[in-house]
Design a protein around this motif. Structure first.
Motif, PDB file in Angstrom:
ATOM      1  N   GLU A 142      -2.868   7.449   8.676  1.00  0.00           N
ATOM      2  CA  GLU A 142      -2.894   6.066   8.220  1.00  0.00           C
ATOM      3  C   GLU A 142      -3.907   5.289   9.057  1.00  0.00           C
ATOM      4  OE1 GLU A 142       0.454   2.694   7.387  1.00  0.00           O
ATOM      5  OE2 GLU A 142       0.299   3.437   9.443  1.00  0.00           O
ATOM      6  N   ARG A 143      -4.712   4.499   8.360  1.00  0.00           N
ATOM      7  CA  ARG A 143      -5.702   3.651   9.044  1.00  0.00           C
ATOM      8  C   ARG A 143      -5.425   2.211   8.645  1.00  0.00           C
ATOM      9  NH1 ARG A 143     -10.738   1.308   8.111  1.00  0.00           N
ATOM     10  NH2 ARG A 143     -12.236   1.410   9.839  1.00  0.00           N
ATOM     11  N   VAL A 144      -5.144   1.356   9.631  1.00  0.00           N
ATOM     12  CA  VAL A 144      -4.831  -0.050   9.375  1.00  0.00           C
ATOM     13  C   VAL A 144      -5.867  -0.914  10.074  1.00  0.00           C
ATOM     14  CG1 VAL A 144      -3.144  -1.903   9.683  1.00  0.00           C
ATOM     15  CG2 VAL A 144      -2.367   0.425   9.156  1.00  0.00           C
ATOM     16  N   GLU A 145      -6.500  -1.793   9.306  1.00  0.00           N
ATOM     17  CA  GLU A 145      -7.485  -2.716   9.869  1.00  0.00           C
ATOM     18  C   GLU A 145      -7.023  -4.142   9.673  1.00  0.00           C
ATOM     19  OE1 GLU A 145     -12.225  -4.023   9.462  1.00  0.00           O
ATOM     20  OE2 GLU A 145     -11.475  -2.223   8.429  1.00  0.00           O
ATOM     21  N   THR A 146      -6.920  -4.892  10.772  1.00  0.00           N
ATOM     22  CA  THR A 146      -6.584  -6.308  10.750  1.00  0.00           C
ATOM     23  C   THR A 146      -7.514  -7.027  11.717  1.00  0.00           C
ATOM     24  OG1 THR A 146      -4.959  -6.180  12.543  1.00  0.00           O
ATOM     25  CG2 THR A 146      -4.146  -5.746  10.298  1.00  0.00           C
ATOM     26  N   ALA A 147      -7.294  -8.325  11.875  1.00  0.00           N
ATOM     27  CA  ALA A 147      -8.110  -9.095  12.812  1.00  0.00           C
ATOM     28  C   ALA A 147      -7.926  -8.609  14.242  1.00  0.00           C
ATOM     29  CB  ALA A 147      -7.762 -10.579  12.709  1.00  0.00           C
ATOM     30  N   SER A 148      -6.818  -7.926  14.506  1.00  0.00           N
ATOM     31  CA  SER A 148      -6.540  -7.421  15.852  1.00  0.00           C
ATOM     32  C   SER A 148      -7.293  -6.132  16.154  1.00  0.00           C
ATOM     33  CB  SER A 148      -5.034  -7.181  16.029  1.00  0.00           C
ATOM     34  OG  SER A 148      -4.309  -8.380  15.837  1.00  0.00           O
ATOM     35  N   GLY A 149      -7.866  -5.508  15.122  1.00  0.00           N
ATOM     36  CA  GLY A 149      -8.585  -4.265  15.332  1.00  0.00           C
ATOM     37  C   GLY A 149      -8.150  -3.192  14.353  1.00  0.00           C
ATOM     38  N   ILE A 150      -8.499  -1.948  14.666  1.00  0.00           N
ATOM     39  CA  ILE A 150      -8.206  -0.800  13.807  1.00  0.00           C
ATOM     40  C   ILE A 150      -7.284   0.159  14.548  1.00  0.00           C
ATOM     41  CG2 ILE A 150      -9.178   1.182  12.591  1.00  0.00           C
ATOM     42  CD1 ILE A 150     -11.755  -0.408  12.252  1.00  0.00           C
ATOM     43  N   THR A 151      -6.216   0.570  13.878  1.00  0.00           N
ATOM     44  CA  THR A 151      -5.314   1.571  14.447  1.00  0.00           C
ATOM     45  C   THR A 151      -5.225   2.756  13.489  1.00  0.00           C
ATOM     46  OG1 THR A 151      -3.362   0.522  13.436  1.00  0.00           O
ATOM     47  CG2 THR A 151      -3.953  -0.154  15.668  1.00  0.00           C
ATOM     48  N   THR A 152      -5.181   3.956  14.055  1.00  0.00           N
ATOM     49  CA  THR A 152      -5.086   5.183  13.265  1.00  0.00           C
ATOM     50  C   THR A 152      -3.878   5.973  13.743  1.00  0.00           C
ATOM     51  OG1 THR A 152      -7.496   5.257  12.997  1.00  0.00           O
ATOM     52  CG2 THR A 152      -6.274   7.281  12.555  1.00  0.00           C
ATOM     53  N   THR A 153      -3.025   6.382  12.782  1.00  0.00           N
ATOM     54  CA  THR A 153      -1.775   7.057  13.120  1.00  0.00           C
ATOM     55  C   THR A 153      -1.605   8.302  12.268  1.00  0.00           C
ATOM     56  OG1 THR A 153      -0.788   4.879  13.545  1.00  0.00           O
ATOM     57  CG2 THR A 153       0.712   6.756  13.370  1.00  0.00           C
ATOM     58  N   PRO A 154      -1.340   9.468  12.872  1.00  0.00           N
ATOM     59  CA  PRO A 154      -1.069  10.673  12.078  1.00  0.00           C
ATOM     60  C   PRO A 154       0.165  10.482  11.205  1.00  0.00           C
ATOM     61  CG  PRO A 154      -1.463  11.226  14.384  1.00  0.00           C
ATOM     62  CD  PRO A 154      -1.312   9.734  14.324  1.00  0.00           C
ATOM     63  N   VAL A 155       0.130  11.061  10.010  1.00  0.00           N
ATOM     64  CA  VAL A 155       1.239  10.967   9.062  1.00  0.00           C
ATOM     65  C   VAL A 155       1.600  12.370   8.595  1.00  0.00           C
ATOM     66  CG1 VAL A 155       2.014  10.071   6.836  1.00  0.00           C
ATOM     67  CG2 VAL A 155       0.523   8.684   8.290  1.00  0.00           C
ATOM     68  N   SER A 156       2.877  12.683   8.559  1.00  0.00           N
ATOM     69  CA  SER A 156       3.343  14.000   8.119  1.00  0.00           C
ATOM     70  C   SER A 156       3.915  13.925   6.706  1.00  0.00           C
ATOM     71  CB  SER A 156       4.408  14.534   9.078  1.00  0.00           C
ATOM     72  OG  SER A 156       4.963  15.737   8.591  1.00  0.00           O
ATOM     73  N   LEU A 157       3.652  14.973   5.915  1.00  0.00           N
ATOM     74  CA  LEU A 157       4.235  15.035   4.573  1.00  0.00           C
ATOM     75  C   LEU A 157       5.698  15.442   4.620  1.00  0.00           C
ATOM     76  CD1 LEU A 157       1.148  15.088   3.756  1.00  0.00           C
ATOM     77  CD2 LEU A 157       1.880  16.450   1.801  1.00  0.00           C
ATOM     78  N   ASN A 158       6.118  16.072   5.723  1.00  0.00           N
ATOM     79  CA  ASN A 158       7.512  16.522   5.882  1.00  0.00           C
ATOM     80  C   ASN A 158       7.980  17.360   4.694  1.00  0.00           C
ATOM     81  OD1 ASN A 158       7.953  15.211   8.399  1.00  0.00           O
ATOM     82  ND2 ASN A 158       8.242  13.259   7.329  1.00  0.00           N
ATOM     83  N   GLY A 159       7.084  18.251   4.218  1.00  0.00           N
ATOM     84  CA  GLY A 159       7.451  19.137   3.119  1.00  0.00           C
ATOM     85  C   GLY A 159       7.430  18.491   1.751  1.00  0.00           C
ATOM     86  N   GLN A 160       7.082  17.219   1.683  1.00  0.00           N
ATOM     87  CA  GLN A 160       7.060  16.519   0.401  1.00  0.00           C
ATOM     88  C   GLN A 160       5.663  16.594  -0.219  1.00  0.00           C
ATOM     89  OE1 GLN A 160       9.017  12.622   0.441  1.00  0.00           O
ATOM     90  NE2 GLN A 160       9.716  13.061   2.511  1.00  0.00           N
ATOM     91  N   GLY A 161       5.571  16.188  -1.471  1.00  0.00           N
ATOM     92  CA  GLY A 161       4.295  16.202  -2.166  1.00  0.00           C
ATOM     93  C   GLY A 161       3.617  14.859  -2.201  1.00  0.00           C
ATOM     94  N   SER A 162       4.103  13.918  -1.401  1.00  0.00           N
ATOM     95  CA  SER A 162       3.508  12.586  -1.406  1.00  0.00           C
ATOM     96  C   SER A 162       3.712  11.920  -0.055  1.00  0.00           C
ATOM     97  CB  SER A 162       4.129  11.720  -2.511  1.00  0.00           C
ATOM     98  OG  SER A 162       5.484  11.418  -2.219  1.00  0.00           O
TER      99      SER A 162
END
Length: 310
Positions: free
Chosen positions: A260-280
Motif C-alpha cells: 500500500e502506498r499512501v500520499e498526503t501532505a505529510s509525505g508518502i508511506t509504503t506498507t507491505p500487504v498480505s493476501l492471507n490466502g485470499q484472492g483480493s
C-alpha cells in the motif's frame, strides 16, 4: 415555538435515547467507546460523546457522521440505526482544505486544463463523502477494469456535473473507456495532449444544491493497447469519510507481493500487504484526505516501483 423546531427537538431526543439504550445494552462506558473510536481513527472527545448521549448536541458534519457509523458497529447495531434518527441539517459540516492530492505541478496543471476544457470550476464544488473503488486484475496480472461508487456532496451553490479523471503521471496512455453506471450520464470526454490525464464530465441526473448528496457510479475499462499496469488507487482533494480500495485478482494471477502506498501532505508511506490466502486485497481509510491511496503488486522478487510495468 414552530413545528420545525418541534420536529428537530423530538428527533434529537429520539437519537439520544437510542444511543443511551445501546450503550446500556452493550454494558460499556463512554471512555471505552472513546478509546475504540480513537483506534479507528475517529478522535471524538468525551465531552462530545456526553453531549450526544444527553441530547444536548447531535452529530453533524462528515467527521462526526463517520464516528457515528463506527459507534453503531461498536455497539452491535445495524447500519444507520442511529443515523436515521438524526434530523436533517443544512450544514455541510467542516469541509477542511481542498488540495491537489499529488505533489506534481505538471499533473495538476494538466488537471486544470481538463477541468477548463470540460467547463467545470477548479477546484470542484463537491466532495466525496464515501467512495468505494473496485479494480479487477486480469490473468496477466494487469489492471483491466475499475468501477467506482461515491456519495457525492455539493459544497457550495448548485452543481449539475463533475469531472472524473484517470491520471497516469509519467506514463502516456490511450484514453480508457468511461461509462456512467448510475446517477448520471457522460456528457463530454477529454484527453490531455501529454496523454497522462484522461477524463469525462459526469452530468448528474438532477441538479445538486449544497449541502445535499447524491449517489454516482461509473466504470473505466482499459483497451488492449493500454500499457501493462500493476497499480491502482483513488485520490481525493478533500477529506473523505470513508475511502475503500478493493483489488480483485484473477485466480491465475495472484501476486507474490503487494504494498500500500499512501500520499498526503505529510509525505508518502509504503506498507507491505498480505493476501492471507485470499484472492483480493482491500484497503480502508476513514477520515482520509486530501491524498491518494494506492495498491501496487508484482510477481517474483520485489523490485522498485520504477521498474514495474506501467
Amino acid at each position: 415555538m414552530s413545528l420545525e423546531y418541534d420536529d428537530r427537538e423530538s428527533s434529537s431526543e429520539a437519537f439520544a435515547g437510542a444511543l443511551r439504550d445501546a450503550i446500556n445494552a452493550k454494558d460499556v462506558t463512554l471512555s471505552w467507546l472513546q478509546r475504540q473510536l480513537k483506534r479507528r481513527g475517529n478522535r471524538v472527545s468525551m465531552a462530545t460523546l456526553s453531549y450526544w448521549r444527553s441530547g444536548a448536541r447531535r452529530p453533524e458534519g462528515v467527521q462526526s457522521l463517520a464516528a457515528l457509523a463506527d459507534i453503531e458497529q461498536l455497539l452491535g447495531l445495524e447500519d444507520d440505526t442511529l443515523a436515521r434518527l438524526l434530523p436533517s441539517t443544512k450544514r455541510t459540516g467542516p469541509l477542511g482544505p481542498s488540495q491537489f492530492p499529488i505533489d506534481q505541478e505538471d499533473i495538476e496543471q494538466a488537471v486544470k486544463d481538463a477541468y477548463a476544457a470540460l467547463g467545470a470550476p477548479y477546484p470542484d464544488h463537491s466532495r466525496e463523502v464515501t467512495t468505494h473503488s473496485v479494480t479487477d486484475v486480469d490473468a496477466d496480472g494487469n489492471v483491466s477494469y475499475c468501477i467506482t461508487r461515491s456519495v457525492l456532496q455539493a459544497t457550495s451553490g448548485t452543481m449539475t456535473g463533475t469531472p472524473f479523471l484517470e491520471l497516469t503521471p509519467g506514463t502516456r496512455t490511450p484514453a480508457p473507456t468511461f461509462r456512467a453506471v448510475s446517477g448520471g450520464r457522460i456528457a463530454e470526454a477529454y484527453s490531455h495532449a501529454a496523454g497522462e490525464v484522461h477524463g469525462v464530465l459526469f452530468e448528474l441526473d438532477a441538479p445538486l444544491s449544497a449541502p445535499d448528496t447524491t449517489m454516482v457510479e461509473w466504470s473505466v475499462e482499459y483497451p488492449p493497447d493500454y500499457p501493462p499496469t500493476r497499480e491502482t488507487g483513488h485520490a481525493v482533494a478533500r477529506q473523505c469519510r470513508e475511502l475503500l480500495v478493493w483489488v480483485r485478482f484473477h485466480p491465475d494471477a495472484r501476486p507474490d507481493w503487494c504494498e500500500e502506498r499512501v500520499e498526503t501532505a505529510s509525505g508518502i508511506t509504503t506498507t507491505p500487504v498480505s493476501l492471507n490466502g485470499q484472492g483480493s486485497v482491500h484497503l480502508i481509510h476513514r477520515a482520509f484526505g486530501p491524498g491518494v491511496v494506492e495498491l501496487l503488486w508484482g510477481y517474483g522478487p520485489r523490485r522498485d516501483a520504477a521498474d514495474q510495468p506501467g
